[in-house]
Design a protein around this motif. Structure first.
Motif, mmCIF file in Angstrom:
data_model
loop_
_atom_site.group_PDB
_atom_site.id
_atom_site.type_symbol
_atom_site.label_atom_id
_atom_site.label_comp_id
_atom_site.label_asym_id
_atom_site.label_seq_id
_atom_site.Cartn_x
_atom_site.Cartn_y
_atom_site.Cartn_z
ATOM 1 N N LEU A 99 22.871 31.738 2.450
ATOM 2 C CA LEU A 99 23.198 30.527 1.693
ATOM 3 C C LEU A 99 21.948 29.743 1.301
ATOM 4 O O LEU A 99 21.885 29.166 0.212
ATOM 5 C CB LEU A 99 24.149 29.645 2.508
ATOM 6 N N ALA A 100 20.960 29.723 2.177
ATOM 7 C CA ALA A 100 19.709 29.043 1.850
ATOM 8 C C ALA A 100 19.037 29.715 0.650
ATOM 9 O O ALA A 100 18.526 29.045 -0.256
ATOM 10 C CB ALA A 100 18.782 29.045 3.060
ATOM 11 N N LYS A 101 19.055 31.029 0.641
ATOM 12 C CA LYS A 101 18.490 31.776 -0.482
ATOM 13 C C LYS A 101 19.300 31.523 -1.760
ATOM 14 O O LYS A 101 18.747 31.402 -2.854
ATOM 15 C CB LYS A 101 18.469 33.275 -0.144
ATOM 16 N N THR A 136 31.511 27.825 -4.889
ATOM 17 C CA THR A 136 31.131 28.608 -3.706
ATOM 18 C C THR A 136 30.817 27.697 -2.530
ATOM 19 O O THR A 136 31.271 27.920 -1.405
ATOM 20 C CB THR A 136 29.906 29.491 -4.023
ATOM 21 N N LEU A 137 30.049 26.649 -2.778
ATOM 22 C CA LEU A 137 29.659 25.730 -1.709
ATOM 23 C C LEU A 137 30.848 24.913 -1.212
ATOM 24 O O LEU A 137 30.962 24.634 -0.018
ATOM 25 C CB LEU A 137 28.544 24.810 -2.196
ATOM 26 N N GLU A 138 31.731 24.530 -2.127
ATOM 27 C CA GLU A 138 32.930 23.770 -1.748
ATOM 28 C C GLU A 138 33.779 24.586 -0.762
ATOM 29 O O GLU A 138 34.256 24.083 0.263
ATOM 30 C CB GLU A 138 33.741 23.433 -3.001
ATOM 31 N N ASN A 139 33.950 25.874 -1.079
ATOM 32 C CA ASN A 139 34.733 26.749 -0.197
ATOM 33 C C ASN A 139 34.036 26.978 1.139
ATOM 34 O O ASN A 139 34.678 27.066 2.184
ATOM 35 C CB ASN A 139 34.997 28.086 -0.899
ATOM 36 N N GLU A 140 32.720 27.069 1.094
ATOM 37 C CA GLU A 140 31.944 27.274 2.323
ATOM 38 C C GLU A 140 32.055 26.069 3.247
ATOM 39 O O GLU A 140 32.074 26.217 4.482
ATOM 40 C CB GLU A 140 30.474 27.523 1.962
ATOM 41 N N LEU A 141 32.138 24.888 2.696
ATOM 42 C CA LEU A 141 32.167 23.652 3.485
ATOM 43 C C LEU A 141 33.566 23.273 3.966
ATOM 44 O O LEU A 141 33.700 22.465 4.888
ATOM 45 C CB LEU A 141 31.634 22.498 2.630
ATOM 46 N N ARG A 142 34.577 23.832 3.364
ATOM 47 C CA ARG A 142 35.945 23.386 3.638
ATOM 48 C C ARG A 142 36.264 23.442 5.134
ATOM 49 O O ARG A 142 36.048 24.456 5.784
ATOM 50 C CB ARG A 142 36.938 24.240 2.855
ATOM 51 N N GLY A 143 36.737 22.330 5.658
ATOM 52 C CA GLY A 143 37.099 22.268 7.070
ATOM 53 C C GLY A 143 35.941 21.975 8.004
ATOM 54 O O GLY A 143 36.118 21.957 9.220
ATOM 55 N N VAL A 185 35.033 17.879 -1.321
ATOM 56 C CA VAL A 185 34.469 18.321 -0.038
ATOM 57 C C VAL A 185 32.943 18.185 -0.068
ATOM 58 O O VAL A 185 32.333 17.694 0.884
ATOM 59 C CB VAL A 185 34.879 19.779 0.271
ATOM 60 N N ILE A 186 32.334 18.600 -1.169
ATOM 61 C CA ILE A 186 30.880 18.439 -1.315
ATOM 62 C C ILE A 186 30.521 16.954 -1.339
ATOM 63 O O ILE A 186 29.523 16.539 -0.724
ATOM 64 C CB ILE A 186 30.367 19.133 -2.594
ATOM 65 N N ASP A 187 31.318 16.165 -2.017
ATOM 66 C CA ASP A 187 31.050 14.725 -2.094
ATOM 67 C C ASP A 187 31.083 14.096 -0.698
ATOM 68 O O ASP A 187 30.229 13.265 -0.365
ATOM 69 C CB ASP A 187 32.088 14.058 -2.999
ATOM 70 N N GLU A 188 32.034 14.521 0.116
ATOM 71 C CA GLU A 188 32.118 14.009 1.491
ATOM 72 C C GLU A 188 30.926 14.489 2.311
ATOM 73 O O GLU A 188 30.360 13.739 3.118
ATOM 74 C CB GLU A 188 33.422 14.475 2.140
ATOM 75 N N TRP A 189 30.526 15.748 2.111
ATOM 76 C CA TRP A 189 29.341 16.271 2.808
ATOM 77 C C TRP A 189 28.102 15.466 2.437
ATOM 78 O O TRP A 189 27.282 15.128 3.305
ATOM 79 C CB TRP A 189 29.116 17.742 2.457
ATOM 80 N N ILE A 190 27.948 15.138 1.160
ATOM 81 C CA ILE A 190 26.797 14.338 0.724
ATOM 82 C C ILE A 190 26.768 13.014 1.470
ATOM 83 O O ILE A 190 25.714 12.581 1.970
ATOM 84 C CB ILE A 190 26.840 14.107 -0.801
ATOM 85 N N ASN A 191 27.927 12.365 1.579
ATOM 86 C CA ASN A 191 27.995 11.083 2.289
ATOM 87 C C ASN A 191 27.592 11.248 3.755
ATOM 88 O O ASN A 191 26.832 10.431 4.301
ATOM 89 C CB ASN A 191 29.402 10.501 2.198
ATOM 90 N N ASN A 192 28.090 12.296 4.397
ATOM 91 C CA ASN A 192 27.752 12.548 5.803
ATOM 92 C C ASN A 192 26.273 12.866 5.971
ATOM 93 O O ASN A 192 25.619 12.395 6.909
ATOM 94 C CB ASN A 192 28.589 13.709 6.358
ATOM 95 N N TYR A 193 25.748 13.661 5.059
ATOM 96 C CA TYR A 193 24.346 14.083 5.133
ATOM 97 C C TYR A 193 23.405 12.897 4.934
ATOM 98 O O TYR A 193 22.469 12.677 5.711
ATOM 99 C CB TYR A 193 24.101 15.151 4.074
#
Length: 221
Positions: A99-101, A136-143, A185-193
């Motif tokens: 994922l980093a790559k 792809t990232l949204e699905n990876e982060l889900r849950g 989901v990405i938007d929530e991750w951004i807030n958490n990050y």
């Protein structure tokens, strides 16, 4: 090897430099920071990264380590204090590397294409390509709170390109609500990050980065 022997050659607006700073701070490593002017590269940068002549470069006891993902792995293996950046499980570690790559080879170039696109058609195509990656990232982060679970790790640090640089580019081109509307989901991750104190104090001020990006893309168009 003492922390006092650590020096980072970087650029304040570079997401790659900021990755290394976040990792060093997470590990509690003291370091000297040297801001580079990439239009007038220092003899030190040319000496220690003669192949690519790019930042970041980490100097540890005078020995250079180049490329941000390589540096992150070096930091994690060298300093055991603080949280682990890479997962312990071999399968999870391989997935994190993948994922980093993916961030570097797919996401970041397409983010830059959005800002540098000429004309509506070219911009729409760049946004479409970036959107595919965000799915792809949204699905990876889900849950999950973070890509690696409950704590910030390699993929999260690498994804600062999404957390700030993408957000700034979208604002610059006038579609800043894309993430909140289509990728909750990405938007929530951004807030958490961005709520993490180390991340918050290390990443550039949003308005400063916005002004920088506007100047860069205005020059390129």
């Amino acid at each position: 090897m003492g922390d006092q022997e650590v020096k980072l050659l970087g650029v304040w607006a570079s997401p790659f430099s900021k990755r290394v700073e976040i990792a060093l701070k997470m590990k509690g490593v003291s370091y000297e920071y040297a801001e580079e002017d990439l239009s007038n590269k220092s003899p030190e940068l040319l000496k220690y990264n003669p192949v690519h002549k790019k930042v970041p470069v980490l100097l540890h006891s005078g020995r250079p380590i180049c490329e941000s993902l390589v540096i992150l792995e070096y930091i994690d293996e060298t300093w055991k204090s603080g949280p682990s950046i890479f997962p312990e499980d071999p399968c999870a570690r391989a997935r994190a590397r993948f994922l980093a790559k993916f961030m570097d080879e797919k996401c970041y170039p397409d983010i830059w294409k959005i800002g540098g696109s000429k004309g509506e058609e070219e911009r729409e195509k760049a946004i479409e390509e970036a959107t595919e990656h965000l799915v792809t990232l949204e699905n990876e982060l889900r849950g999950k709170k973070f890509f690696g679970g409950d704590e910030i790790g390699l993929v999260d640090i690498t994804a600062n390109t999404i957390a700030l640089w993408l957000v700034v580019v979208l604002e610059m081109v006038g579609i800043k609500f894309l993430l909140k509307d289509k990728f909750p989901v990405i938007d929530e991750w951004i807030n958490n990050y961005l709520d993490n104190s180390i991340v918050r104090e290390t990443l550039p001020v949003r308005q400063d980065l916005l002004a920088y990006c506007r100047s860069v893309f205005q020059c390129s168009n």
